[in-house]
Write an enzyme that holds these catalytic residues in place. Structure first.
Site, short mmCIF file in Angstrom:
data_model
loop_
_atom_site.label_atom_id
_atom_site.label_comp_id
_atom_site.label_asym_id
_atom_site.label_seq_id
_atom_site.Cartn_x
_atom_site.Cartn_y
_atom_site.Cartn_z
N CYS A 129 4.94 10.67 -21.86
CA CYS A 129 5.22 11.53 -23.01
C CYS A 129 6.66 12.04 -23.05
O CYS A 129 7.24 12.20 -24.12
CB CYS A 129 4.23 12.69 -23.04
SG CYS A 129 3.95 13.41 -21.43
N HIS A 236 6.36 19.79 -24.73
CA HIS A 236 7.30 19.53 -23.65
C HIS A 236 8.71 19.70 -24.20
O HIS A 236 8.97 19.47 -25.37
CB HIS A 236 7.20 18.08 -23.17
CG HIS A 236 5.92 17.73 -22.52
ND1 HIS A 236 4.92 18.62 -22.24
CD2 HIS A 236 5.47 16.53 -22.05
CE1 HIS A 236 3.92 17.99 -21.62
NE2 HIS A 236 4.23 16.72 -21.53
N1 NAP Z 1 -1.96 14.90 -22.03
C1 NAP Z 1 -0.84 14.29 -22.37
O1 NAP Z 1 0.10 14.88 -22.96
C2 NAP Z 1 -0.65 12.84 -22.11
C3 NAP Z 1 0.42 12.25 -22.71
C4 NAP Z 1 0.61 10.90 -22.53
C5 NAP Z 1 -0.26 10.18 -21.75
N2 NAP Z 1 -1.29 10.79 -21.14
C6 NAP Z 1 -2.20 9.96 -20.36
O2 NAP Z 1 -3.39 9.77 -21.11
C7 NAP Z 1 -4.52 9.72 -20.22
C8 NAP Z 1 -5.53 10.79 -20.61
O3 NAP Z 1 -4.95 12.08 -20.47
P1 NAP Z 1 -5.68 13.41 -21.02
O4 NAP Z 1 -4.65 14.45 -20.94
O5 NAP Z 1 -6.37 13.16 -22.33
O6 NAP Z 1 -6.82 13.63 -19.88
P2 NAP Z 1 -8.13 14.52 -19.98
O7 NAP Z 1 -7.99 15.58 -21.01
O8 NAP Z 1 -8.46 14.92 -18.58
O9 NAP Z 1 -9.26 13.48 -20.50
C9 NAP Z 1 -9.77 12.46 -19.67
C10 NAP Z 1 -10.76 11.58 -20.45
O10 NAP Z 1 -11.26 10.56 -19.56
C11 NAP Z 1 -12.69 10.63 -19.53
N3 NAP Z 1 -13.20 10.31 -18.19
C12 NAP Z 1 -13.03 11.00 -17.03
N4 NAP Z 1 -13.70 10.41 -16.03
C13 NAP Z 1 -14.31 9.33 -16.57
C14 NAP Z 1 -15.16 8.31 -16.06
N5 NAP Z 1 -15.53 8.28 -14.76
N6 NAP Z 1 -15.61 7.35 -16.91
C15 NAP Z 1 -15.25 7.36 -18.21
N7 NAP Z 1 -14.46 8.29 -18.76
C16 NAP Z 1 -13.99 9.27 -17.95
C17 NAP Z 1 -13.02 12.06 -19.87
O11 NAP Z 1 -14.37 12.11 -20.31
P3 NAP Z 1 -15.29 13.44 -20.04
O12 NAP Z 1 -14.90 14.44 -21.08
O13 NAP Z 1 -16.67 12.93 -20.22
O14 NAP Z 1 -15.00 13.90 -18.64
C18 NAP Z 1 -11.98 12.33 -20.96
O15 NAP Z 1 -12.42 11.77 -22.18
C19 NAP Z 1 -3.94 9.88 -18.81
O16 NAP Z 1 -3.69 8.60 -18.26
C20 NAP Z 1 -2.63 10.60 -19.05
O17 NAP Z 1 -1.67 10.40 -18.05
C21 NAP Z 1 -1.53 12.10 -21.32
#
Ligand code: NAP
Length: 260
Positions: A129, A236
């Site tokens: 990001c 950010h």
């Molecule tokens: N946040 C940011 O600003 C951002 C920016 C760019 C890229 N990213 C990347 O995008 C990705 C997601 O980030 P996020 O911030 O959205 O994370 P998050 O809020 O923690 O969400 C994680 C997601 O993965 C699912 N998940 C977790 N364990 C799982 C499993 N065992 N099987 C299937 N699904 C599972 C969760 O489902 P449940 O709700 O059922 O647990 C939820 O839908 C990461 O790789 C991160 O580095 C994030």
């Protein structure tokens, strides 16, 4: 026919994907929302329709005629399910860091190198990001004046850590102890995002260095980065010091647009 899947549909990035698809009225034939087994079976609403969340497993992913997916899984899960999907003919746009530096996987910023997406062999990677917002600003400077050196300093909101980061800041603000970050984030700044590597950089800092070089297609760029987690929920900030090859007047920089 577009049968679209959102992997990690309940997380922060997954929620944002759903909102943007709805806002842009993206056309598809069928849509499927995947998350962990904790969320499976619960309902979510998308454009006024109710959908049951599916557990992400091989059977559900491969037996629904899905041909496109947007993935918002963490990196270890992406290495399993994004790979599995791509190997089975699903084109996936992946938000994790799992494949960004894979030479076979294009790292695409639509404002800079959209043509790279056409070379994808199943996986299109999306940058970190902080990298993505920086290279959009740097690309026209690079093209018009050349770049010798970049010094990034980023101040990153807890939303960048997903739902766990948000929860830790809320907890700390109410006097609770940190569950997720190594130190309390409330009223604090932590210069530690992702793991540290041997030379003292954090992986987050190295993502900015390596991904910028890959997107601008220039491995000779001298880049350093400092990444700090700060106690704000969203947005950010990045401060960029850039040394160009050719001299410029500041007005020339303001006149550049993203595509020049
Ligand atoms: N946040 C940011 O600003 C951002 C920016 C760019 C890229 N990213 C990347 O995008 C990705 C997601 O980030 P996020 O911030 O959205 O994370 P998050 O809020 O923690 O969400 C994680 C997601 O993965 C699912 N998940 C977790 N364990 C799982 C499993 N065992 N099987 C299937 N699904 C599972 C969760 O489902 P449940 O709700 O059922 O647990 C939820 O839908 C990461 O790789 C991160 O580095 C994030």
């Amino acid at each position: 026919m577009i049968n679209l899947a959102i992997l990690g549909a309940t997380g922060l990035v997954g929620q944002k994907m759903r909102r943007i698809l709805a806002e842009r009225n993206f056309k598809f034939d069928n849509i499927f929302f995947f998350a962990s087994k904790n969320s499976a079976g619960q309902d979510l609403y998308f454009k006024g329709e109710k959908y049951a969340i599916l557990e992400l497993n091989e059977e559900n992913l491969l037996n629904n005629n899905i041909n496109y997916a947007l993935s918002a899984l963490d990196s270890p899960l992406a290495k399993i399910y994004v790979k599995l999907a791509a190997e089975n003919g699903i084109t996936v746009v992946d938000n994790s860091s799992a494949f960004r530096m894979d030479p076979e996987v294009p790292l695409v910023v639509p404002e800079i190198n959209p043509e790279e997406a056409l070379k994808a062999n199943g996986i299109i990677s999306n940058p970190n990001c902080s990298t993505i917002q920086s290279v959009v600003a740097l690309n026209p400077i690079y093209k018009n004046f050349g770049i010798k050196r970049i010094i990034y300093t980023t101040y990153q909101a807890v939303a960048g850590s997903g739902i766990n980061g948000i929860d830790d800041l809320k907890l700390g603000d109410w006097g609770g102890k940190n569950n997720f970050y190594p130190y309390q984030i409330s009223h604090n700044a932590i210069p530690h995002i992702d793991d540290f590597v041997e030379d003292g950089y954090s992986k987050e800092e190295l993502k900015m260095v390596n991904e910028s070089r890959k997107i601008l297609s220039d491995d000779s760029l001298k880049i350093t980065a400092t990444a700090v987690r700060i106690p704000v929920f969203e947005s950010h900030m990045v401060n960029i010091v850039v040394e160009t090859e050719k001299p410029f007047e500041i007005e020339q920089i303001f006149e550049l647009d993203n595509l020049s």
